[in-house]
Design an enzyme around this catalytic site. Structure first.
Site, PDB file in Angstrom:
ATOM      1  CG  ASP A  48      13.752 -17.468  19.242  1.00  0.00           C
ATOM      2  OD1 ASP A  48      13.620 -16.889  20.343  1.00  0.00           O
ATOM      3  OD2 ASP A  48      12.852 -17.527  18.389  1.00  0.00           O
ATOM      4  CE1 TYR A  53       7.904 -19.227  15.387  1.00  0.00           C
ATOM      5  CE2 TYR A  53      10.112 -19.765  16.126  1.00  0.00           C
ATOM      6  CZ  TYR A  53       9.116 -18.835  15.911  1.00  0.00           C
ATOM      7  OH  TYR A  53       9.343 -17.510  16.211  1.00  0.00           O
ATOM      8  CE  LYS A  78       9.947 -16.761  20.103  1.00  0.00           C
ATOM      9  NZ  LYS A  78      10.377 -17.646  19.027  1.00  0.00           N
ATOM     10  CG  HIS A 111       4.789 -16.594  19.706  1.00  0.00           C
ATOM     11  ND1 HIS A 111       5.101 -17.831  19.198  1.00  0.00           N
ATOM     12  CD2 HIS A 111       5.373 -15.702  18.859  1.00  0.00           C
ATOM     13  CE1 HIS A 111       5.835 -17.680  18.102  1.00  0.00           C
ATOM     14  NE2 HIS A 111       6.010 -16.403  17.878  1.00  0.00           N
TER      15      HIS A 111
END
Ligand SMILES: NC(=O)c1ccc[n+]([C@@H]2O[C@H](COP(=O)([O-])OP(=O)(O)OC[C@H]3O[C@@H](n4cnc5c(N)ncnc54)[C@H](OP(=O)(O)O)[C@@H]3O)[C@@H](O)[C@H]2O)c1
Length: 279
Positions: A48, A53, A78, A111
């Site tokens: 994930d 990120y 996402k 997200h």
């Protein structure tokens, strides 16, 4: 798909491993690549990540280097909040694909709803197009409360396959869980063991359960997620913890154990409230 961990079937018929690795707060390059590699070696088949990120490239590198057939690994990424909107979503998706350097994505998630911008319904239209084009195997959302889902469903042609929400014994989210159950939306837990810097695992009520089963508090909590039917994606950069977190399929919590953990709820969020997060 092949997986040594249980699979769940999403509302569009595809299989998703119920257990995987989250890579939030891992730096791109060596850190994320070695963590994903350790997880794949420990049998994980769900990874994930997210645009936000900043480590999609490293995730893709580790997956390609593993030699594991692509179809046996389930990859989630996402859409970042600033990229919401129809055209910007399609552009952002292409950029994520380029960074991941994979032929397709298994699950693409919005997200955050960011209700103050009101863009998630048209963002969802772009998600439906990506799914129709066959380049994502499933589409879903994160951090959607029932009111956000109701708005989305008013115009949606496709019901989200997954809602990934902050969920752990201190924040049990019954209202969202009930809504998702009714609409056949799979719940996926983020921050499942309390997040970084959290103190959930020190809760005194977990200790006797851990001792009873010869497991750690983290394993007890992760097992609670599994027995509730949630998909769960604990994050760790330490190979020993990556293995520890996965070692939860050789014991079962009793109904009484489950009730003790149910009683720990205090509706305590560690992350932002989805109604107020905006950007
Ligand atoms: N959709 C969203 O808005 C959203 C938001 C947040 C997170 N997520 C996703 O959910 C994943 C998991 O959530 P999270 O990373 O926030 O929190 P988490 O998995 O609940 O907790 C991670 C923290 O626990 C530590 N840890 C891991 N295993 C442990 C163990 N066995 N014993 C003790 N400590 C342990 C980790 O440290 P070490 O790394 O040092 O081991 C890290 O500090 C994320 O990685 C991300 O993929 C999604």
């Amino acid at each position: 798909m092949q997986s040594s961990f249980p699979l769940v079937t999403l509302n569009n018929g595809i299989s998703m491993p119920q257990f995987g690795l989250g890579v939030f707060q891992m730096s791109d390059g060596q850190e994320v690549e070695s963590s994903v590699t350790a997880a794949l070696e420990a049998g994980y088949r769900l990874i994930d990540t997210a645009r936000m990120y900043g480590n999609e490239a490293g995730v893709g590198n580790a997956i390609r280097a593993s030699g594991i057939p692509r179809e046996d690994i389930f990859v989630t990424t996402k859409l970042a909040n600033p990229d919401q909107g129809y055209d910007s979503t399609l552009r952002a998706f292409d950029a994520s694909m380029e960074r991941l350097n994979l032929d397709y994505i298994d699950l693409y998630l919005i997200h955050w709803p960011v209700p103050s911008r009101g863009l998630f319904p048209e963002t969802w239209k772009a998600f439906e197009k990506l799914w129709g084009d066959g380049i994502v195997r499933a589409i879903g959302v994160c951090n959607f409360k029932p009111n956000h889902l109701e708005t989305l469903l008013e115009k949606a042609e496709i019901v989200p396959a997954v809602n990934q929400i902050e969920l752990h014994p201190w924040l049990q989210q019954h209202e969202t869980r009930d809504f998702c159950k009714k609409h056949d939306i799979q719940i996926e837990s983020w921050g499942p063991i309390g997040g970084s810097g959290g103190t959930l695992l020190d809760d005194e009520r977990l200790k006797p359960l851990a001792e009873k089963h010869g497991k750690t508090p983290a394993q007890v909590v992760l097992r609670w997620h599994i027995q509730n039917g949630f998909v769960v994606i604990p994050k760790s950069t330490h190979p020993d913890r990556i293995r520890e977190n996965a070692d939860i399929f050789d014991f079962a919590l009793s109904d009484e154990d489950m009730t003790i953990i149910e009683s720990m709820n205090k509706d305590e969020r560690h992350g932002p409230d989805p109604d107020v997060l905006g950007s």
